[in-house]
Design a protein around this motif. Structure first.
Motif, PDB file in Angstrom:
ATOM      1  N   HIS A  81       0.920  -1.380   0.050  1.00  0.00           N
ATOM      2  CA  HIS A  81       0.220   0.055   0.002  1.00  0.00           C
ATOM      3  C   HIS A  81       0.746   1.642   0.459  1.00  0.00           C
ATOM      4  CE1 HIS A  81       0.946  -1.022   3.956  1.00  0.00           C
ATOM      5  NE2 HIS A  81       0.954   0.422   4.141  1.00  0.00           N
TER       6      HIS A  81
ATOM      7  N   SER B 238     -11.022  -0.174   3.913  1.00  0.00           N
ATOM      8  CA  SER B 238      -9.842  -0.067   2.577  1.00  0.00           C
ATOM      9  C   SER B 238      -8.952   0.790   3.821  1.00  0.00           C
ATOM     10  CB  SER B 238     -10.722   0.234   1.467  1.00  0.00           C
ATOM     11  OG  SER B 238     -11.577   1.335   1.874  1.00  0.00           O
ATOM     12  N   GLU B 239      -9.679   2.004   4.243  1.00  0.00           N
ATOM     13  CA  GLU B 239      -8.560   2.874   4.506  1.00  0.00           C
ATOM     14  C   GLU B 239      -8.505   3.428   6.190  1.00  0.00           C
ATOM     15  OE1 GLU B 239      -8.477   7.670   3.607  1.00  0.00           O
ATOM     16  OE2 GLU B 239     -10.319   6.893   3.540  1.00  0.00           O
TER      17      GLU B 239
ATOM     18  N   SER C 222      -8.932  -5.118   3.993  1.00  0.00           N
ATOM     19  CA  SER C 222      -9.315  -5.377   2.826  1.00  0.00           C
ATOM     20  C   SER C 222      -9.003  -5.687   1.395  1.00  0.00           C
ATOM     21  CB  SER C 222      -8.849  -3.429   2.642  1.00  0.00           C
ATOM     22  OG  SER C 222     -10.336  -2.824   1.424  1.00  0.00           O
ATOM     23  N   PRO C 223      -8.064  -5.803   1.082  1.00  0.00           N
ATOM     24  CA  PRO C 223      -7.293  -6.300   0.201  1.00  0.00           C
ATOM     25  C   PRO C 223      -7.347  -7.917   0.227  1.00  0.00           C
ATOM     26  CG  PRO C 223      -5.748  -4.613   0.368  1.00  0.00           C
ATOM     27  CD  PRO C 223      -6.533  -5.428   1.701  1.00  0.00           C
TER      28      PRO C 223
ATOM     29  N   GLY D 132     -11.883  -3.000  -7.315  1.00  0.00           N
ATOM     30  CA  GLY D 132     -12.523  -3.100  -5.643  1.00  0.00           C
ATOM     31  C   GLY D 132     -13.990  -2.178  -6.027  1.00  0.00           C
ATOM     32  N   ASN D 133     -14.033  -1.046  -5.709  1.00  0.00           N
ATOM     33  CA  ASN D 133     -14.671  -0.082  -6.444  1.00  0.00           C
ATOM     34  C   ASN D 133     -15.329  -1.021  -7.458  1.00  0.00           C
ATOM     35  OD1 ASN D 133     -14.374   1.340  -3.594  1.00  0.00           O
ATOM     36  ND2 ASN D 133     -12.956   3.285  -5.431  1.00  0.00           N
TER      37      ASN D 133
ATOM     38  N   VAL E 123      -7.827  -0.064  -5.223  1.00  0.00           N
ATOM     39  CA  VAL E 123      -9.452   0.233  -4.142  1.00  0.00           C
ATOM     40  C   VAL E 123     -10.203   0.204  -6.209  1.00  0.00           C
ATOM     41  CG1 VAL E 123      -8.242   2.374  -4.670  1.00  0.00           C
ATOM     42  CG2 VAL E 123      -9.859   2.438  -3.026  1.00  0.00           C
TER      43      VAL E 123
ATOM     44  N   TYR F 136     -10.810  -8.737  -0.272  1.00  0.00           N
ATOM     45  CA  TYR F 136     -11.631  -8.561  -1.589  1.00  0.00           C
ATOM     46  C   TYR F 136     -11.490  -9.659  -2.751  1.00  0.00           C
ATOM     47  CZ  TYR F 136     -11.029  -6.247  -6.364  1.00  0.00           C
ATOM     48  OH  TYR F 136     -10.936  -6.198  -7.482  1.00  0.00           O
TER      49      TYR F 136
ATOM     50  N   SER G  72     -14.661  -5.526   2.973  1.00  0.00           N
ATOM     51  CA  SER G  72     -13.287  -5.013   2.476  1.00  0.00           C
ATOM     52  C   SER G  72     -13.342  -3.205   2.510  1.00  0.00           C
ATOM     53  CB  SER G  72     -13.368  -5.459   0.801  1.00  0.00           C
ATOM     54  OG  SER G  72     -12.004  -4.752   0.319  1.00  0.00           O
ATOM     55  N   HIS G  73     -14.769  -2.559   2.371  1.00  0.00           N
ATOM     56  CA  HIS G  73     -15.557  -1.082   1.629  1.00  0.00           C
ATOM     57  C   HIS G  73     -14.732  -0.679   3.303  1.00  0.00           C
ATOM     58  CE1 HIS G  73     -17.424   2.387   1.373  1.00  0.00           C
ATOM     59  NE2 HIS G  73     -16.207   2.563   0.517  1.00  0.00           N
TER      60      HIS G  73
ATOM     61  N   ASN H  68      -4.926   2.033  -1.254  1.00  0.00           N
ATOM     62  CA  ASN H  68      -4.705   0.303  -1.464  1.00  0.00           C
ATOM     63  C   ASN H  68      -4.823   0.661  -3.133  1.00  0.00           C
ATOM     64  OD1 ASN H  68      -4.716  -1.586   0.694  1.00  0.00           O
ATOM     65  ND2 ASN H  68      -6.826  -0.815   1.444  1.00  0.00           N
TER      66      ASN H  68
END
Length: 330
Positions: free
Chosen positions: A121, A206-207, A176-177, A220-221, A217, A180, A202-203, A214
């Motif tokens: 990251h 994610s931060e 998070s990853p 993933g979104n 990201v 995903y 995951s969302h 990431n």
């Protein structure tokens, strides 16, 4: 991060510090973990110990000794201290990573964190003072971890905490990853609800630090949005479970967070009166027997599926009775 409001004499001589820092400071750059000079690192660890002693005790008075004046003045600092103190009770914190920044100029500084495979990251930090220290703390003993991030700056009156935050870091023991990747695996098996739940988690984490980025990201979104659209097309609520004679109606699918992890939660209406416990249990057993055909994968590879049964839809203006059922799968 906004440090521009720090109202201290240091700001007036800011450029002088950048033009000619103390001879005792290393050359400009980012020093990571054991790259940090031993003496500096020892001093930082003493500050961290003082910080967490105060956080554990929920003692703002002692923390004021290491907080910047701006931190002390912020109305939400007391709430942050209380929140972190409560999470410490769930699982003790350990230092995960630390970064000592010797800044040559103001502006964003991006730290590339590599060698962690899927968990590589970037960290974006505002270089607002000549010397800064970022410490990231995690809870290694519990599945649903919260990360505490702390930024110290060397101010005219010493090293002080100028930013402190707490955010979700893992869900069910995965970052998070990792969530995903697992969601993509579930989707490949046509486990749509599982994949959607995993992307939701995951969302959420994610931060863990406000400057944490990431690499996946954006992808993933996009995947998360496609799952939402597909689920909205496939599942129209209320969803009648026609395979069950009493035809209960699912009106919501969500997740339930427990100390063991995060698991599916299914909400449904029942024509069976909640006072008829035997009838509710019999109906729920029938629901559990067919739920995997309605939502493939929902009853696989997990410890629990939770059910919440209603005779009347819950709302915000009154208390509505429910019957809770836990299906223990393994």
């Amino acid at each position: 991060m906004n440090l521009r409001k720090i109202n201290i004499p240091f700001i007036s001589v800011f450029l002088i510090f950048f033009m000619g820092q103390s001879c005792s400071s290393p050359k400009p750059g980012v020093y990571t973990n054991d790259q940090i000079p031993a003496g500096k690192r020892s001093d930082f660890h003493e500050l961290n110990t003082q910080l967490f002693d105060g956080l554990k005790a929920n003692d703002p008075k002692s923390l004021s000794l290491i907080f910047s004046q701006d931190m002390i003045d912020r109305h939400y600092t007391l709430k942050q201290v209380e929140t972190i103190s409560n999470h410490i009770k769930e699982g003790a914190y350990t230092l995960m990573d630390e970064y000592y920044l010797v800044n040559k100029r103001k502006g964003n500084d991006t730290i590339k964190v590599t060698g962690r495979n899927i968990n590589d990251h970037n960290l974006v930090i505002d270089a607002e003072t000549p010397e800064m220290y970022l410490a990231l703390f995690g809870q290694r003993s519990i599945p649903n971890q919260w990360m505490v991030s702390v930024i110290y700056c060397k101010l005219s009156y010493g090293w002080k905490v100028v930013l402190m935050d707490i955010n979700p870091y893992t869900k069910s023991g995965k970052t998070s990853p990792e969530l995903y990747e697992l969601a993509k695996e579930k989707y490949a098996k046509h486990y749509l609800v599982d994949a959607l739940n995993l992307m939701d988690l995951s969302h959420d984490c994610s931060e863990p630090f406000q400057g944490w980025i990431n690499p996946e990201v954006a992808a993933g979104n996009k995947f998360y949005t496609s799952l939402l659209n597909e689920a909205n097309e496939k599942y129209r609520f209320p969803l009648v479970i026609k395979q069950v004679p009493t035809q209960p109606k699912v009106f919501r699918m969500a997740t339930q967070t427990t100390p063991e992890g995060v698991f599916p939660m299914i909400y449904y209406y029942s024509k069976v009166k909640l006072s008829d416990v035997a009838g509710i249990k019999k109906e729920n057993e029938a629901v559990r027997n067919v739920i995997g055909t309605i939502m493939p994968g929902i009853d696989k590879d997990k410890h629990y599926v939770f059910y919440s049964v209603f005779n009347k839809r819950p709302n915000s203006y009154e208390s509505v009775d429910r019957y809770e059922v836990t299906d223990t799968l393994k």
